[in-house]
Design a protein around this motif. Structure first.
Motif, PDB file in Angstrom:
ATOM      1  N   LEU A  35     -10.520  22.182  -0.119  1.00  0.00           N
ATOM      2  CA  LEU A  35      -9.308  22.319   0.683  1.00  0.00           C
ATOM      3  C   LEU A  35      -8.936  23.784   0.873  1.00  0.00           C
ATOM      4  O   LEU A  35      -7.948  24.087   1.538  1.00  0.00           O
ATOM      5  CB  LEU A  35      -8.137  21.576   0.014  1.00  0.00           C
ATOM      6  CG  LEU A  35      -8.313  20.068  -0.175  1.00  0.00           C
ATOM      7  CD1 LEU A  35      -7.039  19.469  -0.782  1.00  0.00           C
ATOM      8  CD2 LEU A  35      -8.650  19.380   1.142  1.00  0.00           C
ATOM      9  N   ASP A  36      -9.714  24.670   0.288  1.00  0.00           N
ATOM     10  CA  ASP A  36      -9.439  26.105   0.347  1.00  0.00           C
ATOM     11  C   ASP A  36     -10.120  26.695   1.583  1.00  0.00           C
ATOM     12  O   ASP A  36     -11.349  26.723   1.665  1.00  0.00           O
ATOM     13  CB  ASP A  36      -9.960  26.784  -0.915  1.00  0.00           C
ATOM     14  CG  ASP A  36      -9.522  28.229  -1.037  1.00  0.00           C
ATOM     15  OD1 ASP A  36      -9.216  28.853  -0.004  1.00  0.00           O
ATOM     16  OD2 ASP A  36      -9.496  28.752  -2.173  1.00  0.00           O
ATOM     17  N   PRO A  37      -9.360  27.186   2.561  1.00  0.00           N
ATOM     18  CA  PRO A  37      -9.981  27.683   3.798  1.00  0.00           C
ATOM     19  C   PRO A  37     -10.791  28.960   3.618  1.00  0.00           C
ATOM     20  O   PRO A  37     -11.570  29.327   4.495  1.00  0.00           O
ATOM     21  CB  PRO A  37      -8.779  27.929   4.715  1.00  0.00           C
ATOM     22  CG  PRO A  37      -7.660  28.240   3.775  1.00  0.00           C
ATOM     23  CD  PRO A  37      -7.890  27.344   2.581  1.00  0.00           C
ATOM     24  N   LEU A  49      -9.991  21.706   8.789  1.00  0.00           N
ATOM     25  CA  LEU A  49      -8.941  22.629   8.349  1.00  0.00           C
ATOM     26  C   LEU A  49      -8.454  23.536   9.474  1.00  0.00           C
ATOM     27  O   LEU A  49      -7.365  24.114   9.376  1.00  0.00           O
ATOM     28  CB  LEU A  49      -9.452  23.479   7.177  1.00  0.00           C
ATOM     29  CG  LEU A  49      -9.755  22.726   5.884  1.00  0.00           C
ATOM     30  CD1 LEU A  49     -10.118  23.711   4.763  1.00  0.00           C
ATOM     31  CD2 LEU A  49      -8.572  21.849   5.446  1.00  0.00           C
ATOM     32  N   TYR A  53      -4.854  25.490   9.593  1.00  0.00           N
ATOM     33  CA  TYR A  53      -4.795  26.950   9.408  1.00  0.00           C
ATOM     34  C   TYR A  53      -5.193  27.674  10.684  1.00  0.00           C
ATOM     35  O   TYR A  53      -6.037  27.197  11.444  1.00  0.00           O
ATOM     36  CB  TYR A  53      -5.736  27.378   8.273  1.00  0.00           C
ATOM     37  CG  TYR A  53      -5.406  26.765   6.941  1.00  0.00           C
ATOM     38  CD1 TYR A  53      -4.345  27.246   6.178  1.00  0.00           C
ATOM     39  CD2 TYR A  53      -6.150  25.694   6.450  1.00  0.00           C
ATOM     40  CE1 TYR A  53      -4.034  26.680   4.951  1.00  0.00           C
ATOM     41  CE2 TYR A  53      -5.848  25.119   5.219  1.00  0.00           C
ATOM     42  CZ  TYR A  53      -4.789  25.615   4.477  1.00  0.00           C
ATOM     43  OH  TYR A  53      -4.484  25.062   3.270  1.00  0.00           O
ATOM     44  N   VAL A 156      -2.685  32.401   5.218  1.00  0.00           N
ATOM     45  CA  VAL A 156      -1.987  31.508   4.292  1.00  0.00           C
ATOM     46  C   VAL A 156      -0.813  32.258   3.671  1.00  0.00           C
ATOM     47  O   VAL A 156      -0.731  33.484   3.768  1.00  0.00           O
ATOM     48  CB  VAL A 156      -2.950  31.009   3.190  1.00  0.00           C
ATOM     49  CG1 VAL A 156      -4.116  30.227   3.800  1.00  0.00           C
ATOM     50  CG2 VAL A 156      -3.480  32.175   2.357  1.00  0.00           C
ATOM     51  N   PRO A 162      -4.317  26.537  -3.117  1.00  0.00           N
ATOM     52  CA  PRO A 162      -5.241  25.767  -2.275  1.00  0.00           C
ATOM     53  C   PRO A 162      -5.157  24.265  -2.462  1.00  0.00           C
ATOM     54  O   PRO A 162      -5.639  23.511  -1.603  1.00  0.00           O
ATOM     55  CB  PRO A 162      -6.614  26.310  -2.673  1.00  0.00           C
ATOM     56  CG  PRO A 162      -6.422  26.937  -4.009  1.00  0.00           C
ATOM     57  CD  PRO A 162      -5.015  27.464  -4.022  1.00  0.00           C
ATOM     58  N   PRO A 165      -2.302  22.311   0.816  1.00  0.00           N
ATOM     59  CA  PRO A 165      -2.612  22.967   2.077  1.00  0.00           C
ATOM     60  C   PRO A 165      -1.354  23.280   2.891  1.00  0.00           C
ATOM     61  O   PRO A 165      -0.618  22.378   3.299  1.00  0.00           O
ATOM     62  CB  PRO A 165      -3.488  21.943   2.799  1.00  0.00           C
ATOM     63  CG  PRO A 165      -4.071  21.095   1.717  1.00  0.00           C
ATOM     64  CD  PRO A 165      -2.978  21.004   0.689  1.00  0.00           C
ATOM     65  N   TRP A 173      -0.862  19.153   6.837  1.00  0.00           N
ATOM     66  CA  TRP A 173      -1.531  18.208   5.949  1.00  0.00           C
ATOM     67  C   TRP A 173      -0.543  17.125   5.543  1.00  0.00           C
ATOM     68  O   TRP A 173       0.522  17.400   5.012  1.00  0.00           O
ATOM     69  CB  TRP A 173      -2.046  18.940   4.729  1.00  0.00           C
ATOM     70  CG  TRP A 173      -2.959  18.144   3.862  1.00  0.00           C
ATOM     71  CD1 TRP A 173      -2.609  17.357   2.809  1.00  0.00           C
ATOM     72  CD2 TRP A 173      -4.384  18.054   3.984  1.00  0.00           C
ATOM     73  NE1 TRP A 173      -3.718  16.781   2.257  1.00  0.00           N
ATOM     74  CE2 TRP A 173      -4.824  17.190   2.958  1.00  0.00           C
ATOM     75  CE3 TRP A 173      -5.317  18.616   4.850  1.00  0.00           C
ATOM     76  CZ2 TRP A 173      -6.165  16.887   2.777  1.00  0.00           C
ATOM     77  CZ3 TRP A 173      -6.655  18.308   4.677  1.00  0.00           C
ATOM     78  CH2 TRP A 173      -7.075  17.451   3.656  1.00  0.00           C
TER      79      TRP A 173
END
Length: 244
Positions: A35-37, A49, A53, A156, A162, A165, A173
Motif C-alpha cells: 500500500l506504500d506508493p 494507487l 495518490y 503524501v 503507509p 493510505p 481509500w
C-alpha cells in the motif's frame, strides 16, 4: 477517470453507457504488492494507487509534461528548479497540502530507493524561504529531465503512515488490503475535475477461467491484461470493447 485510463484490457459493453452515479467494477490479474506508493515498481499496484495518490506533474498525450500538484516551475540556473506547489489542494483526511509535504515525499522516495538512480541527481530539496509555496530542488549537475523523474513520486503527508493510505487523488481509500477486494470512494474535496464514478470496486483474479466467467456474466466492467488471443477468439461479436 485516471484509474481506467491506464488500463490495458477490455471494457464490458454493459458499462459503456453507465451514468456517473454507478460503481465501476474492475479486475486485475494479481494482487497489490504494497500500500506504500514509494515502495514498489509494480504496474498493477501503480494503476490502483494512482487513483489515490498524485505527483507534482503528469504526462499529457504525446508525453508532454503537464502540471499536477505543481502548477508552475522555473529554472533560475542549470542546476536549480523552483516549483510552486498548487494551492487549494487537500489530503483525504482534510488537511491542506503544504510545501513541506512535498519535500518530505521526495526525501522519503529517495530514502526508500525503489526508484533506483532516478532521483540520484538531486542534491538538496527545501522549502524556499520568503517565497510562498515554492520548493527549491538543487541537482548535482544539470538535470533537464528532472520533472519527468518527479512524475513517479507520489505526494503524501509529511507524517505519512503507509498502512493508512492518504493522498490527494480523485478517489480515497475506502476499505481493503493488498489481497483485495478494494473499495475506492470518490473524493468530493478533489481539487480538479470530479471523477466519473461514486466508487470503484477492485478485485484481483489470477485464474483465467474465473476471470472469463465473471466477464461473460457481466459481473465486471473493466478487465486489465486480457491476452490478445482471448480477445481475438471472441470476435466478431464479443460482449466488450477493447480500449487499449
Amino acid at each position: 477517470m485516471k484509474l481506467v485510463a491506464v488500463f490495458v484490457g477490455v471494457l464490458s459493453l454493459g458499462c459503456a453507457q453507465a451514468p456517473p452515479e454507478l460503481s465501476a467494477r474492475v479486475a486485475y490479474p494479481h494482487e497489490l504488492v504494497t500500500l506504500d506508493p514509494h515502495a514498489h515498481a509494480d504496474a498493477v499496484t501503480q494503476s490502483v494507487l494512482s487513483a489515490v495518490y498524485e505527483s507534482l506533474v503528469g504526462f499529457a498525450p504525446g508525453q508532454v509534461v503537464r502540471p499536477g500538484l505543481a502548477d508552475r516551475w522555473t529554472t533560475p540556473d542549470d542546476s536549480t528548479w523552483r516549483i510552486h506547489v498548487r494551492d487549494g489542494v487537500r489530503f483525504h483526511d482534510g488537511r491542506s497540502l503544504a510545501p513541506e509535504d512535498v519535500v518530505a515525499s521526495i526525501e522519503r522516495a529517495r530514502r526508500i530507493g525503489v526508484l533506483g538512480h532516478q532521483l540520484d541527481e538531486i542534491k538538496q530539496v527545501r522549502v524556499l524561504e520568503n517565497d510562498e509555496r515554492i520548493i527549491e530542488i538543487v541537482t548535482v549537475r544539470p538535470a533537464p529531465l528532472l520533472l519527468t523523474q518527479l512524475e513517479s513520486v507520489a505526494i503524501v503527508p509529511s507524517d505519512f503512515d503507509p498502512s493508512v493510505p492518504v493522498g490527494t487523488g480523485p478517489y480515497r481509500w475506502g476499505v481493503g488490503s493488498v489481497q483485495g477486494p478494494v473499495l475506492l470512494e470518490r473524493w468530493d474535496g478533489y481539487w480538479a475535475k470530479a471523477p466519473d464514478f461514486d466508487d470503484i470496486n477492485v478485485v484481483f483474479v489470477s485464474v483465467l477461467e474465473e476471470l472469463i466467467e465473471l466477464l461473460e456474466h457481466q459481473k465486471l466492467d473493466v478487465v486489465a491484461s486480457v491476452s490478445m488471443d482471448y480477445v481475438m477468439n471472441h470476435e466478431p461479436d464479443p460482449p466488450w470493447r477493447v480500449v487499449a
